[in-house]
Design a protein around this motif. Structure first.
Motif, PDB file in Angstrom:
ATOM      1  N   ASP A   1      28.626  77.966  63.962  1.00 57.42           N
ATOM      2  CA  ASP A   1      29.411  78.501  65.072  1.00 57.42           C
ATOM      3  C   ASP A   1      29.480  77.534  66.249  1.00 57.42           C
ATOM      4  O   ASP A   1      29.929  77.887  67.338  1.00 57.42           O
ATOM      5  CB  ASP A   1      28.835  79.832  65.539  1.00 57.42           C
ATOM      6  CG  ASP A   1      27.341  79.736  65.829  1.00 57.42           C
ATOM      7  OD1 ASP A   1      26.827  78.599  65.916  1.00 57.42           O
ATOM      8  OD2 ASP A   1      26.682  80.777  65.969  1.00 57.42           O
TER       9      ASP A   1
ATOM     10  N   ARG B   1      37.618  76.119  61.738  1.00 62.27           N
ATOM     11  CA  ARG B   1      36.304  76.714  61.511  1.00 62.27           C
ATOM     12  C   ARG B   1      35.765  76.335  60.137  1.00 62.27           C
ATOM     13  O   ARG B   1      34.602  75.926  60.002  1.00 62.27           O
ATOM     14  CB  ARG B   1      36.367  78.231  61.645  1.00 62.27           C
ATOM     15  CG  ARG B   1      35.049  78.936  61.294  1.00 62.27           C
ATOM     16  CD  ARG B   1      35.177  80.443  61.335  1.00 62.27           C
ATOM     17  NE  ARG B   1      35.267  80.934  62.701  1.00 62.27           N
ATOM     18  CZ  ARG B   1      34.206  81.170  63.465  1.00 62.27           C
ATOM     19  NH1 ARG B   1      32.979  80.954  63.006  1.00 62.27           N
ATOM     20  NH2 ARG B   1      34.352  81.632  64.687  1.00 62.27           N
TER      21      ARG B   1
ATOM     22  N   VAL C   1      29.754  74.273  72.174  1.00 63.86           N
ATOM     23  CA  VAL C   1      30.558  75.312  72.822  1.00 63.86           C
ATOM     24  C   VAL C   1      30.726  75.010  74.308  1.00 63.86           C
ATOM     25  O   VAL C   1      31.784  75.229  74.882  1.00 63.86           O
ATOM     26  CB  VAL C   1      29.913  76.702  72.620  1.00 63.86           C
ATOM     27  CG1 VAL C   1      30.634  77.757  73.439  1.00 63.86           C
ATOM     28  CG2 VAL C   1      29.951  77.081  71.145  1.00 63.86           C
TER      29      VAL C   1
ATOM     30  N   ARG D   1      36.290  78.440  70.541  1.00 62.64           N
ATOM     31  CA  ARG D   1      34.909  78.873  70.769  1.00 62.64           C
ATOM     32  C   ARG D   1      34.539  78.737  72.243  1.00 62.64           C
ATOM     33  O   ARG D   1      33.864  79.599  72.815  1.00 62.64           O
ATOM     34  CB  ARG D   1      33.946  78.026  69.916  1.00 62.64           C
ATOM     35  CG  ARG D   1      34.027  78.294  68.445  1.00 62.64           C
ATOM     36  CD  ARG D   1      33.452  79.673  68.056  1.00 62.64           C
ATOM     37  NE  ARG D   1      32.035  79.727  68.321  1.00 62.64           N
ATOM     38  CZ  ARG D   1      31.462  80.558  69.180  1.00 62.64           C
ATOM     39  NH1 ARG D   1      32.187  81.417  69.882  1.00 62.64           N
ATOM     40  NH2 ARG D   1      30.158  80.553  69.352  1.00 62.64           N
TER      41      ARG D   1
END
Length: 265
Positions: free
Chosen positions: A62, A48, A72, A119
């Motif tokens: 993210d 991350r 993602v 994720r």
């Protein structure tokens, strides 16, 4: 002891030995699993931080997308195994899409891959849209530029109208759903008219089409397939323009067009 008794004892001994072996392996695995989970979690945490530093400015901190695409739910990440797909992209970049090469080590790439897989797993098991998708993250384009594209180079106004079929569209769908519908519209199926050598015509919804076979479901509900080298096929695809445009859209076009559609409330 008789030979029969010895045979029975030997079978019982083998069974006990096998049971003990299986039990030992189970205990070993059960003890190792928490450690493996902890290692995966630590790698994802390191990944991350590395992702935020090296990739976050384009793909969002993210990984849900910003100037660059959402990772993602990326097919690349889905097919990756310990960085075998992600690694080459990081090392070589994608110059044609504006992504520079990143000089990350093998260990750093493994950590980034662990983060992206974590994720993806989080999103997969989510019962709803992740909280990381606020509309502010999607509204990165220029609405006026999107309007110009809609009425100009995009040719969207040839089939759609802000005062007609798209009136109030932003109020009918969530931002994510609206963007998905914009890029991948559904509900309108391609149809085909198949002319046989006899002159008979079969018309219906296309169920399969490739370079060799065309298959349709006719008005009676029958599934009918034909070799394309033996029939004449006229395809009528109401979403053809969308498919062609999708191949030409730049990231800027997507964001600008979406920003414009979000004004139609």
């Amino acid at each position: 002891m008789s030979g029969r008794g010895l045979s029975w004892c030997w079978r019982a001994t083998k069974f006990v030995m096998l049971f003990a072996f299986v039990l030992l392996i189970g205990l070993k695995n059960s003890a190792a699993r928490p450690q493996a989970d902890a290692d995966d979690k630590a790698a994802a945490q390191r990944g991350r931080k590395q992702f935020e530093q090296s990739c976050g400015f384009c793909h969002g901190a993210d990984a849900t997308g910003a100037r660059g695409p959402d990772l993602v739910r990326s097919p690349l990440v889905a097919h990756d195994l310990k960085g075998n797909e992600i690694g080459p992209v990081i090392r070589q970049g994608r110059p044609d899409k504006g992504m520079p090469a990143m000089p990350l080590s093998d260990a750093q790439i493994l950590d980034v891959a662990a983060f992206l897989h974590a994720r993806s797993a989080e999103a997969l098991h989510s019962a709803s849209v992740p909280k990381e998708y606020p509309v502010e993250r999607l509204l990165t384009g220029n609405a006026e530029a999107g309007k110009t594209f809609f009425n100009g180079a995009g040719g969207c106004n040839k089939c759609h109208s802000a005062a007609g079929d798209l009136a109030g569209i932003a109020g009918k769908h969530s931002p994510i759903d609206l963007e998905a519908r914009m890029l991948y519209p559904q509900g309108k199926h391609a149809t085909a008219v198949v002319t046989l050598p006899s002159g008979e015509q079969v018309q219906g919804e296309v169920r399969h089409a490739d370079d060799f076979v065309i298959a349709v479901r006719d008005a009676s509900g029958w599934y009918r397939s034909f070799r394309r080298d033996r029939v004449k096929v006229e395809l009528q695809d109401p979403l053809a323009a969308h498919r062609e445009l999708l191949e030409k859209l730049t990231q800027a076009d997507v964001h600008n067009l979406f920003a414009y559609l979000e004004t139609l409330k």
